[in-house]
Design a protein around this motif. Structure first.
Motif, PDB file in Angstrom:
ATOM      1  N   VAL A  46     -31.293   1.068  31.452  1.00  0.00           N
ATOM      2  CA  VAL A  46     -31.395   1.439  30.036  1.00  0.00           C
ATOM      3  C   VAL A  46     -32.700   2.188  29.783  1.00  0.00           C
ATOM      4  CG1 VAL A  46     -31.704   0.485  27.723  1.00  0.00           C
ATOM      5  CG2 VAL A  46     -29.875  -0.362  29.168  1.00  0.00           C
ATOM      6  N   ASN A  47     -33.790   1.747  30.387  1.00  0.00           N
ATOM      7  CA  ASN A  47     -35.072   2.439  30.210  1.00  0.00           C
ATOM      8  C   ASN A  47     -35.051   3.829  30.832  1.00  0.00           C
ATOM      9  OD1 ASN A  47     -36.216   0.351  28.763  1.00  0.00           O
ATOM     10  ND2 ASN A  47     -37.026  -0.652  30.590  1.00  0.00           N
ATOM     11  N   GLN A  48     -34.339   4.003  31.941  1.00  0.00           N
ATOM     12  CA  GLN A  48     -34.199   5.337  32.527  1.00  0.00           C
ATOM     13  C   GLN A  48     -33.439   6.263  31.582  1.00  0.00           C
ATOM     14  OE1 GLN A  48     -32.302   4.792  36.338  1.00  0.00           O
ATOM     15  NE2 GLN A  48     -34.252   5.039  37.401  1.00  0.00           N
ATOM     16  N   ILE A  49     -32.374   5.761  30.975  1.00  0.00           N
ATOM     17  CA  ILE A  49     -31.589   6.566  30.035  1.00  0.00           C
ATOM     18  C   ILE A  49     -32.429   6.903  28.810  1.00  0.00           C
ATOM     19  CG2 ILE A  49     -29.575   6.536  28.513  1.00  0.00           C
ATOM     20  CD1 ILE A  49     -28.157   4.865  30.676  1.00  0.00           C
ATOM     21  N   LYS A  50     -33.206   5.940  28.322  1.00  0.00           N
ATOM     22  CA  LYS A  50     -34.095   6.198  27.184  1.00  0.00           C
ATOM     23  C   LYS A  50     -35.098   7.300  27.508  1.00  0.00           C
ATOM     24  CE  LYS A  50     -34.637   1.874  24.647  1.00  0.00           C
ATOM     25  NZ  LYS A  50     -35.611   0.809  24.395  1.00  0.00           N
ATOM     26  N   GLY A  51     -35.640   7.275  28.726  1.00  0.00           N
ATOM     27  CA  GLY A  51     -36.598   8.294  29.138  1.00  0.00           C
ATOM     28  C   GLY A  51     -35.983   9.681  29.152  1.00  0.00           C
ATOM     29  N   ILE A  52     -34.757   9.788  29.633  1.00  0.00           N
ATOM     30  CA  ILE A  52     -34.063  11.084  29.651  1.00  0.00           C
ATOM     31  C   ILE A  52     -33.836  11.579  28.230  1.00  0.00           C
ATOM     32  CG2 ILE A  52     -31.856  12.186  30.193  1.00  0.00           C
ATOM     33  CD1 ILE A  52     -31.769  10.417  32.701  1.00  0.00           C
ATOM     34  N   ASN A  62     -18.720  15.615  20.559  1.00  0.00           N
ATOM     35  CA  ASN A  62     -20.145  15.751  20.290  1.00  0.00           C
ATOM     36  C   ASN A  62     -20.920  14.460  20.496  1.00  0.00           C
ATOM     37  OD1 ASN A  62     -19.014  14.436  18.173  1.00  0.00           O
ATOM     38  ND2 ASN A  62     -19.909  15.700  16.581  1.00  0.00           N
ATOM     39  N   LYS A  63     -20.261  13.405  20.975  1.00  0.00           N
ATOM     40  CA  LYS A  63     -20.936  12.139  21.238  1.00  0.00           C
ATOM     41  C   LYS A  63     -20.478  11.569  22.566  1.00  0.00           C
ATOM     42  CE  LYS A  63     -22.166   9.593  17.141  1.00  0.00           C
ATOM     43  NZ  LYS A  63     -21.785   8.435  16.333  1.00  0.00           N
ATOM     44  N   ALA A  64     -21.366  10.821  23.176  1.00  0.00           N
ATOM     45  CA  ALA A  64     -21.019  10.096  24.400  1.00  0.00           C
ATOM     46  C   ALA A  64     -21.394   8.634  24.198  1.00  0.00           C
ATOM     47  CB  ALA A  64     -21.758  10.665  25.593  1.00  0.00           C
ATOM     48  N   ARG A  65     -20.468   7.760  24.525  1.00  0.00           N
ATOM     49  CA  ARG A  65     -20.728   6.320  24.454  1.00  0.00           C
ATOM     50  C   ARG A  65     -20.879   5.807  25.879  1.00  0.00           C
ATOM     51  NH1 ARG A  65     -17.711   2.910  20.296  1.00  0.00           N
ATOM     52  NH2 ARG A  65     -19.529   3.647  19.166  1.00  0.00           N
ATOM     53  N   ILE A  66     -22.025   5.204  26.143  1.00  0.00           N
ATOM     54  CA  ILE A  66     -22.325   4.680  27.473  1.00  0.00           C
ATOM     55  C   ILE A  66     -22.270   3.162  27.394  1.00  0.00           C
ATOM     56  CG2 ILE A  66     -23.998   4.609  29.342  1.00  0.00           C
ATOM     57  CD1 ILE A  66     -25.198   7.177  28.116  1.00  0.00           C
ATOM     58  N   ARG A  67     -21.381   2.578  28.188  1.00  0.00           N
ATOM     59  CA  ARG A  67     -21.277   1.122  28.266  1.00  0.00           C
ATOM     60  C   ARG A  67     -21.847   0.683  29.600  1.00  0.00           C
ATOM     61  NH1 ARG A  67     -15.187   0.885  26.167  1.00  0.00           N
ATOM     62  NH2 ARG A  67     -15.646   1.095  23.962  1.00  0.00           N
ATOM     63  N   VAL A  80     -32.584  14.638  22.258  1.00  0.00           N
ATOM     64  CA  VAL A  80     -31.300  14.449  21.581  1.00  0.00           C
ATOM     65  C   VAL A  80     -31.316  13.117  20.838  1.00  0.00           C
ATOM     66  CG1 VAL A  80     -30.006  15.843  23.224  1.00  0.00           C
ATOM     67  CG2 VAL A  80     -30.205  13.413  23.599  1.00  0.00           C
ATOM     68  N   SER A  81     -30.384  12.975  19.897  1.00  0.00           N
ATOM     69  CA  SER A  81     -30.353  11.741  19.109  1.00  0.00           C
ATOM     70  C   SER A  81     -29.679  10.629  19.907  1.00  0.00           C
ATOM     71  CB  SER A  81     -29.608  11.970  17.798  1.00  0.00           C
ATOM     72  OG  SER A  81     -28.271  12.310  18.051  1.00  0.00           O
ATOM     73  N   MET A  82     -30.184   9.412  19.701  1.00  0.00           N
ATOM     74  CA  MET A  82     -29.675   8.256  20.427  1.00  0.00           C
ATOM     75  C   MET A  82     -29.557   7.081  19.475  1.00  0.00           C
ATOM     76  SD  MET A  82     -31.294   6.353  23.725  1.00  0.00           S
ATOM     77  CE  MET A  82     -32.123   4.901  23.150  1.00  0.00           C
ATOM     78  N   ARG A  83     -28.522   6.299  19.661  1.00  0.00           N
ATOM     79  CA  ARG A  83     -28.339   5.074  18.893  1.00  0.00           C
ATOM     80  C   ARG A  83     -28.166   3.937  19.887  1.00  0.00           C
ATOM     81  NH1 ARG A  83     -23.341   3.186  16.590  1.00  0.00           N
ATOM     82  NH2 ARG A  83     -23.860   1.404  15.325  1.00  0.00           N
ATOM     83  N   ARG A  94     -24.514  -3.776  27.313  1.00  0.00           N
ATOM     84  CA  ARG A  94     -25.229  -2.909  26.370  1.00  0.00           C
ATOM     85  C   ARG A  94     -24.351  -1.695  26.065  1.00  0.00           C
ATOM     86  NH1 ARG A  94     -27.973  -6.782  26.965  1.00  0.00           N
ATOM     87  NH2 ARG A  94     -30.139  -6.973  27.544  1.00  0.00           N
ATOM     88  N   ILE A  95     -24.525  -1.140  24.861  1.00  0.00           N
ATOM     89  CA  ILE A  95     -23.853   0.102  24.469  1.00  0.00           C
ATOM     90  C   ILE A  95     -24.913   1.066  23.959  1.00  0.00           C
ATOM     91  CG2 ILE A  95     -22.325   1.175  22.782  1.00  0.00           C
ATOM     92  CD1 ILE A  95     -20.523  -1.149  22.940  1.00  0.00           C
ATOM     93  N   ILE A  96     -24.812   2.317  24.398  1.00  0.00           N
ATOM     94  CA  ILE A  96     -25.717   3.373  23.940  1.00  0.00           C
ATOM     95  C   ILE A  96     -24.860   4.551  23.498  1.00  0.00           C
ATOM     96  CG2 ILE A  96     -27.569   4.947  24.585  1.00  0.00           C
ATOM     97  CD1 ILE A  96     -28.352   2.966  26.768  1.00  0.00           C
ATOM     98  N   ASP A  97     -25.120   5.077  22.304  1.00  0.00           N
ATOM     99  CA  ASP A  97     -24.460   6.291  21.815  1.00  0.00           C
ATOM    100  C   ASP A  97     -25.486   7.416  21.804  1.00  0.00           C
ATOM    101  OD1 ASP A  97     -22.031   5.062  21.389  1.00  0.00           O
ATOM    102  OD2 ASP A  97     -22.465   4.574  19.298  1.00  0.00           O
ATOM    103  N   ILE A  98     -25.139   8.537  22.434  1.00  0.00           N
ATOM    104  CA  ILE A  98     -26.036   9.694  22.443  1.00  0.00           C
ATOM    105  C   ILE A  98     -25.238  10.944  22.110  1.00  0.00           C
ATOM    106  CG2 ILE A  98     -27.627   8.703  24.126  1.00  0.00           C
ATOM    107  CD1 ILE A  98     -26.382  10.524  26.226  1.00  0.00           C
ATOM    108  N   SER A  99     -25.942  11.995  21.730  1.00  0.00           N
ATOM    109  CA  SER A  99     -25.304  13.289  21.524  1.00  0.00           C
ATOM    110  C   SER A  99     -24.912  13.856  22.878  1.00  0.00           C
ATOM    111  CB  SER A  99     -26.252  14.253  20.822  1.00  0.00           C
ATOM    112  OG  SER A  99     -26.591  13.761  19.560  1.00  0.00           O
ATOM    113  N   ALA A 100     -23.709  14.383  22.966  1.00  0.00           N
ATOM    114  CA  ALA A 100     -23.187  14.850  24.255  1.00  0.00           C
ATOM    115  C   ALA A 100     -23.635  16.283  24.510  1.00  0.00           C
ATOM    116  CB  ALA A 100     -21.673  14.748  24.284  1.00  0.00           C
ATOM    117  N   ASP A 101     -24.857  16.434  24.962  1.00  0.00           N
ATOM    118  CA  ASP A 101     -25.384  17.731  25.358  1.00  0.00           C
ATOM    119  C   ASP A 101     -25.147  17.880  26.862  1.00  0.00           C
ATOM    120  OD1 ASP A 101     -26.734  20.102  25.472  1.00  0.00           O
ATOM    121  OD2 ASP A 101     -28.736  19.213  25.337  1.00  0.00           O
ATOM    122  N   GLU A 102     -24.749  19.063  27.297  1.00  0.00           N
ATOM    123  CA  GLU A 102     -24.420  19.263  28.712  1.00  0.00           C
ATOM    124  C   GLU A 102     -25.616  18.977  29.617  1.00  0.00           C
ATOM    125  OE1 GLU A 102     -22.913  22.767  31.721  1.00  0.00           O
ATOM    126  OE2 GLU A 102     -22.778  23.075  29.568  1.00  0.00           O
TER     127      GLU A 102
END
Length: 102
Positions: free
Chosen positions: A21-27, A3-8, A33-36, A72-80
């Motif tokens: 990182v800004n492109q990922i934030k925009g998506i 249920n989570k994806a870690r993007i390094r 979805v929740s993002m950390r 950088r590390i980004i954690d997001i909910s793993a939605d398809e």
């Protein structure tokens, strides 16, 4: 299913890294979805001392070549739906991405 994806992300060019990182934030903002993150990790500095005169005669003078690696590390909910959009992100050549489902 995880249920989570870690993007390094890591790069030697901090501007290109922030662009991705800004492109990922925009998506993430569009899909809701929740993002950390992005969590900035310490910059790794690598120095290589090189002798100026390769033949070794005279004084030994050294030059230092330096390369910085930004991470950088980004954690997001793993939605398809979100994961499919992440695969379409335009990534510059000097930015490396690793996606891990946790």
């Amino acid at each position: 299913m995880p249920n989570k994806a870690r993007i390094r992300l890591w790069s030697t060019n901090v501007n290109n890294l922030n662009y991705v990182v800004n492109q990922i934030k925009g998506i993430v903002d569009k899909t809701g979805v929740s993002m950390r993150g992005p969590i900035p990790l310490p910059t790794r500095r690598m120095e290589v001392p090189v002798m100026r005169l390769p033949h070794g005669e005279g004084r030994k003078k050294w030059e230092k070549w330096e390369m910085s690696l930004h991470k950088r590390i980004i954690d997001i909910s793993a939605d398809e739906r979100v994961m499919r959009q992440l695969m379409r992100v335009k990534v510059p050549e000097d930015v490396y991405i690793e996606i891990q489902l946790i």
